[in-house]
Design an enzyme around this catalytic site. Structure first.
Site, PDB file in Angstrom:
ATOM      1  N   ASP A 339       0.860  -1.167   0.000  1.00  0.00           N
ATOM      2  CA  ASP A 339       0.000   0.000   0.000  1.00  0.00           C
ATOM      3  C   ASP A 339       0.909   1.233   0.000  1.00  0.00           C
ATOM      4  OD1 ASP A 339      -2.232   1.645   0.062  1.00  0.00           O
ATOM      5  OD2 ASP A 339      -3.237   0.508   1.630  1.00  0.00           O
ATOM      6  N   LEU A 340       0.331   2.368  -0.305  1.00  0.00           N
ATOM      7  CA  LEU A 340       1.134   3.577  -0.491  1.00  0.00           C
ATOM      8  C   LEU A 340       1.969   3.896   0.753  1.00  0.00           C
ATOM      9  CD1 LEU A 340       1.811   5.968  -2.336  1.00  0.00           C
ATOM     10  CD2 LEU A 340      -0.148   7.176  -1.326  1.00  0.00           C
TER      11      LEU A 340
END
Length: 814
Positions: A339-340
């Protein structure tokens, strides 16, 4: 020098109403074989990895052998896409940041190149229209191929949970609404439409589906999920994967699906986004993993590791999860993306003190791609040189990514047809599909004295509320800016539906969150003049350009600025009442003794205890998307008989949470001192304008040496005066087992259409996977004994049940 390079790849200017495209790279023809190919490494002859006639494995191996360590790490980077261009009018210019990404970091993927929203600061004038997006994507690929030593094309990943998050695309209902259709084939068609729109603009990867279980509606991302049940999540997630990807990687008009968020991200502590997950291994196997396992088995080719930790280990550093379970046990063939900024987030978890340590943990755990590139770019080369990461680990990760680039046709067809977006993006067919998904998602919660459907020839209708005529409140989170008239509001839909003689009076009344009562009197006067009051209330996930955001893109809750936003990523809640003055306005309307229809537009279940008695009908539309106004009007006026069903329980109070249907036998849902322990509206619930009866439940058990099947049939009849859909739901209970099991679990469903007086026989087939429970050491078993089959219209409306017996024990792994 770099500025000159950028200027040389100007996309084009508006000339006589047409965009003049760049002169893209032309394929060559090999003189010896006659094969057409792209000379990616610019050496003048056909290399193995450039040869489309060879097997993907051979091409990957050949390319990998030519790559430097730095180039390999570059393929493991997924950078933010929107800073790679600037738009002025209809001219696109690539930026100096792209030069650094390609020439210094050898970046292999970009995320959100076409994304537009307040976080990216891309607007209708500074972002990419569908036509510009296709041209800009081609321009981006051309630059990467020409300026990369080996000419490796780029992966472009886009957010696609309920439509491609880009300007001008079709916006469908959010996932909680999609699930409420209980129609996986419809969701497959929707996924196919989303993929067609994204791929036409140059995208190869679509982020979605979200397969997190949602059992705490305080969590800000409930709208992105399919609800509280693992089986339903798996069916819906699999449908979207098939819609995105088609039958084979690289099918025309398709994108790779990215499953989010692995794992237990929705199993939140206190409803907090990204909070710790307190869950045992058995529950992981029986509740959390199954939707992901089913989607992987259906061919999903990308999985996103989540921010949270489970039992002290952050998922992005969990090798048992990402390698042992996903890649080895489930034989996952795709790649894992963080995820970011989740890799850097390992420092915040306190399991790494530097980016270097975080990179080592993540890559050794099985994270193949760093979304945000804030860690891998600067650390992995050194980690390999120092011996903390073996180059074989890098090679495996890069091979997974390259294999998919080959399968998706990037090396052989790196450019898109720039005429395609005009043909498919927000096409009439897709808009009609958006309306159908919205109609099938709408849930009728209450219909006292059969107030609904309304008569189209009513004299006066008051339409009141903050969500009655608000474009962005219809759409949900992860939505791009919209042009005028692209979204049909509830007010629009009602105006288009009623007769020319019907008078519509609109008054906003109040905002979603603001405490002002300035609009009360106008709303009361409108209601006083009407024959019926339609109140459109609820919540909002609409971001605006004055909001502030976390580094990850989650919105920050502000004390100084009161927008409507009370849901969407980052907007967790401690209460679930309607905010602002909405409840007060409903009570004021109740004093007028007018028939009231409450239409709820929102992203999570909200409490209705103190307002349900004030209204005569309740219609739950979630965030119904850009055709939501038409869909709601179709239901309100009887052109469509509602058949949406809840996929998440609606609580009576926050004190009940978590409340869900498939608790363990001793889960204790008895009364509290203050209230019932059961939800206000249970899982699977929803009313219709007609009624149905169930009869003749039959079941046949077929046992073989290593398999068992249960063939089930039941008859369903439309007993009412209107044609309509029923969602036939099959639940199962294992009466006695070696470990505790839920009182009932969903094991099948079908949405069927029945004309007035029509009877249909509905069949189900359960296999050993449907009957099994998790034992230990990756082993599952169907134990001999009694099982109860329950058929009905919701988890609490069981009309037929039958006991069956399994005589043998069946063990297997999955």
């Amino acid at each position: 020098m770099k500025k000159k390079v950028i200027c040389s790849v100007l996309l084009g200017l508006m000339v006589s109403g047409q965009l003049v495209g760049a002169d893209y790279i032309k394929p060559k023809k090999d003189k010896k074989t006659g094969i057409s190919y792209y000379d990616l490494n610019k050496n003048g002859h056909l290399d193995i990895y450039e040869n489309p006639a060879l097997a993907v494995e051979e091409r990957v191996s050949a390319l990998l052998s030519q790559m430097t360590l730095e180039e390999k790490v570059g393929q493991m980077l997924t950078s933010l896409g929107w800073p790679m261009y600037e738009r002025q009018g209809n001219t696109i210019r690539l930026t100096e940041q792209l030069v650094r990404e390609i020439e210094e970091y050898h970046t292999g993927s970009f995320w959100g190149f076409m994304r537009a929203d307040p976080w990216t600061q891309r607007t209708l004038t500074t972002g990419l229209t569908p036509a510009l997006a296709a041209k800009a994507s081609n321009m981006l690929q051309k630059y990467a191929i020409e300026h990369g030593r080996l000419g490796i094309p780029l992966f472009l990943a886009e957010e696609c949970p309920h439509g491609h998050m880009a300007i001008g695309t079709t916006v469908f209902p959010t996932s909680i609404g999609q699930a409420s259709t209980w129609n996986p084939e419809l969701i497959r068609r929707m996924g196919s439409a989303i993929a067609n729109e994204a791929s036409a603009q140059g995208a190869h990867i679509g982020y979605g589906p979200v397969l997190d279980l949602a059992r705490d509606p305080r969590w800000s991302r409930v709208e992105e999920t399919y609800g509280e049940d693992a089986y339903l999540n798996g069916v819906m997630g699999t449908a979207l994967v098939k819609g995105f990807q088609g039958e084979f990687p690289g099918d025309k008009g398709k994108v790779i699906a990215t499953l989010k968020h692995f794992a237990a991200y929705g199993w939140t502590e206190g409803g907090h986004n990204g909070g710790s997950a307190h869950v045992g291994n058995r529950e992981m196997e029986e509740a959390i993993y199954p939707p992901f396992r089913e989607a992987v088995a259906a061919g999903a080719l990308s999985v996103m590791s989540s921010y949270n930790e489970i039992d002290g280990i952050p998922c992005t550093a969990n090798s048992d999860l990402l390698t042992g379970l996903l890649k080895e046990r489930w034989q996952f063939k795709g790649f894992v993306v963080s995820d970011l900024y989740a890799i850097g987030g390992l420092r915040e978890h306190g399991v790494a003190d530097t980016d270097y340590a975080a990179a080592v943990k993540a890559v050794n755990a099985g994270v193949d791609s760093d979304l945000g590139t804030n860690v891998y770019a600067g650390q992995l080369v050194d980690a390999v040189k120092k011996g903390d990461v073996q180059e074989t680990v890098i090679n495996k990760a890069v091979s997974r990514i390259l294999a998919l680039k080959f399968h998706m046709g990037l090396f052989d067809h790196p450019f898109v047809d720039e005429r395609k977006p005009e043909q498919v993006v927000a096409s009439t067919e897709h808009l009609e599909l958006a309306r159908e998904v919205a109609r099938q998602s709408i849930i009728l919660l209450k219909n006292e004295n059969e107030l609904l459907p309304l008569n189209k020839k009513m004299k006066t209708i008051a339409v009141i509320g903050p969500n009655a005529d608000n474009v962005y409140n219809m759409l949900g989170d992860y939505t791009a800016p919209q042009s005028e008239s692209s979204v049909v509001t509830v007010l629009d839909g009602i105006r288009q539906k009623v007769s020319n003689d019907t008078h519509i009076i609109y008054a906003k009344g109040c905002a979603v969150r603001d405490s002002s009562k300035v609009g009360f009197q106008e709303a009361i006067e409108a209601a006083r003049q009407s024959d019926v009051v339609v109140m459109v209330m609820g919540g909002s996930s609409a971001r605006d350009f004055s909001s502030k955001y976390e580094e990850t893109g989650a919105a920050k809750v502000s004390d100084s600025h009161i927008s409507d936003m009370e849901s969407g990523e980052g907007y967790d809640r401690s209460t679930l009442e309607l905010l602002g003055r909405q409840r007060e306005l409903i009570r004021e309307m109740g004093k007028l003794n007018k028939p009231i229809v409450l239409v709820l537009i929102k992203g999570r279940p909200l409490l209705l205890e103190d307002i349900e008695a004030e209204v005569d009908a309740i219609v739950d539309a979630w965030y119904p998307g850009m055709q939501g106004g038409n869909a709601i009007a179709d239901v309100l006026f009887g052109d469509y008989n509602p058949a949406g069903r809840l996929t998440i329980s609606v609580p009576r109070s926050v004190g009940q949470l978590p409340v869900y249907y498939n608790t363990k036998r001793k889960g204790n849902r008895s009364k509290y001192i203050e209230e019932e322990g059961t939800p206000r509206y249970p899982f699977g619930y929803g009313l219709s304008y007609t009624s149905f009866s169930y009869s003749d439940l039959r079941a046949e058990v077929v046992e073989a040496e290593d398999s068992c099947l249960v063939n089930i049939s039941v008859k369903v009849r439309n007993e009412g005066s209107r044609d309509g859909d029923e969602v036939v739901q099959l639940y199962l209970r294992d009466e006695v087992a070696s470990f505790t099991t839920p009182f009932k679990q969903l094991r099948g469903f079908q949405r069927i259409h029945l004309k007035v007086g029509e009877t249909k026989e509905i069949t189900f087939r359960l296999d050993k996977k449907s009957l099994a429970l998790y034992m230990q050491n990756e082993e599952w078993a169907v134990e001999p004994g009694r099982f109860t089959l329950m058929l009905g219209g919701s988890s609490e409306q069981i009309y037929q049940q039958k006991e069956i017996e399994i005589t043998k024990r069946y063990t297997f792994k999955m």
